[in-house]
Design a protein around this motif. Structure first.
Motif, PDB file in Angstrom:
ATOM      1  N   VAL A   1      -3.363  10.482  -1.826  1.00 21.58           N
ATOM      2  CA  VAL A   1      -4.640  10.119  -2.811  1.00 21.58           C
ATOM      3  C   VAL A   1      -4.507  10.578  -4.250  1.00 21.58           C
ATOM      4  O   VAL A   1      -3.921  11.754  -4.330  1.00 21.58           O
TER       5      VAL A   1
ATOM      6  N   ILE B   1      -1.165   9.793   3.979  1.00 20.40           N
ATOM      7  CA  ILE B   1      -2.192   9.248   3.076  1.00 20.40           C
ATOM      8  C   ILE B   1      -2.006  10.102   1.841  1.00 20.40           C
ATOM      9  O   ILE B   1      -2.226  11.409   1.906  1.00 20.40           O
TER      10      ILE B   1
ATOM     11  N   TYR C   1      -0.555   3.449  -6.463  1.00 17.09           N
ATOM     12  CA  TYR C   1      -2.228   3.348  -6.529  1.00 17.09           C
ATOM     13  C   TYR C   1      -2.702   2.191  -7.105  1.00 17.09           C
ATOM     14  O   TYR C   1      -2.296   1.606  -8.328  1.00 17.09           O
TER      15      TYR C   1
ATOM     16  N   TYR D   1       0.647  -1.355  -0.190  1.00 15.27           N
ATOM     17  CA  TYR D   1      -0.084   0.137   0.071  1.00 15.27           C
ATOM     18  C   TYR D   1       0.966   1.188   0.079  1.00 15.27           C
ATOM     19  O   TYR D   1       0.249   2.330  -0.252  1.00 15.27           O
TER      20      TYR D   1
ATOM     21  N   ASP E   1      -5.928  -1.474   4.500  1.00 17.33           N
ATOM     22  CA  ASP E   1      -4.517  -0.886   4.332  1.00 17.33           C
ATOM     23  C   ASP E   1      -4.473   0.208   5.270  1.00 17.33           C
ATOM     24  O   ASP E   1      -3.314   0.438   5.872  1.00 17.33           O
TER      25      ASP E   1
ATOM     26  N   VAL F   1      -3.687   5.918  -1.812  1.00 17.70           N
ATOM     27  CA  VAL F   1      -5.141   5.529  -1.962  1.00 17.70           C
ATOM     28  C   VAL F   1      -5.495   5.948  -3.425  1.00 17.70           C
ATOM     29  O   VAL F   1      -5.581   6.945  -3.798  1.00 17.70           O
TER      30      VAL F   1
ATOM     31  N   ASN G   1     -12.900   5.221  -4.250  1.00 19.60           N
ATOM     32  CA  ASN G   1     -13.034   5.019  -2.949  1.00 19.60           C
ATOM     33  C   ASN G   1     -13.829   5.934  -2.011  1.00 19.60           C
ATOM     34  O   ASN G   1     -13.058   6.851  -1.066  1.00 19.60           O
TER      35      ASN G   1
ATOM     36  N   PRO H   1      -8.551   0.351   0.945  1.00 18.82           N
ATOM     37  CA  PRO H   1      -7.926   1.561   1.843  1.00 18.82           C
ATOM     38  C   PRO H   1      -8.418   1.095   3.314  1.00 18.82           C
ATOM     39  O   PRO H   1      -7.726   1.815   4.168  1.00 18.82           O
TER      40      PRO H   1
END
Length: 162
Positions: free
Chosen positions: A63, A61, A35, A31, A44, A97, A105, A41
């Motif tokens: 994204v 994190i 991506y 993770y 993770d 993520v 997500n 997630p």
């Protein structure tokens, strides 16, 4: 003979120090590396929290997605600056993520402040609480990612190891 023992001891101490300070990128959790629309997630994130607690680091994190030009540019910048990449992984447990048509997500990201663009970063404490929502455009100087900005960010958000 004493000189050989002394030099051997110094070499061993230096190699232990280097491995303790370095990051083995081949052993990072999946993770942290890319991506992936197939990853969960929530699972993770739970694993990242456990690792953050064990290693006394916060969670970063990130994204974005493979479709994202700026995500690729940031990854390229970090690959070209391995000291910055290492510093980030030493400072944070990295959690990438995915956000894409294949998997947005939405449920996971619904509790986070809305990102202004991608890639977007959130700093989370070891309990999972969000401490910072960070637009990665803040890392740019004259349209390029800045070493100084990443160093400043990492130092600012590192946990105290006292």
């Amino acid at each position: 003979m004493r000189l050989i023992i002394l030099l051997t001891g110094i070499c061993i101490a230096m190699s232990v120090h280097a491995s303790a300070d370095g990051v083995d990128f081949d052993k990072l959790p999946e993770y942290s590396l890319k991506y992936d629309p197939a990853r969960d997630p929530f699972n993770d994130g739970h694993s990242a929290i456990q690792l953050a607690k064990q290693t006394q680091r916060r969670i970063l994190i990130e994204v974005g997605g493979d479709w994202c030009k700026w995500c690729h540019l940031m990854d390229g910048f970090l690959d070209e600056n391995p000291d910055i990449k290492t510093m980030l992984h030493q400072t944070f447990v990295m959690l990438k993520v995915n956000v894409s048509d294949a998997n947005a997500n939405k449920k996971f990201l619904s509790s986070f402040p809305r990102p202004l663009g991608y890639p977007h970063m959130y700093v989370s404490d070891t309990d999972g609480s969000v401490l910072l929502s960070k637009d990665t455009a803040d890392f740019l100087i004259k349209g390029k990612y800045s070493r100084e900005k990443f160093i400043e960010f990492s130092r600012r958000w590192a946990t105290s190891h006292e």
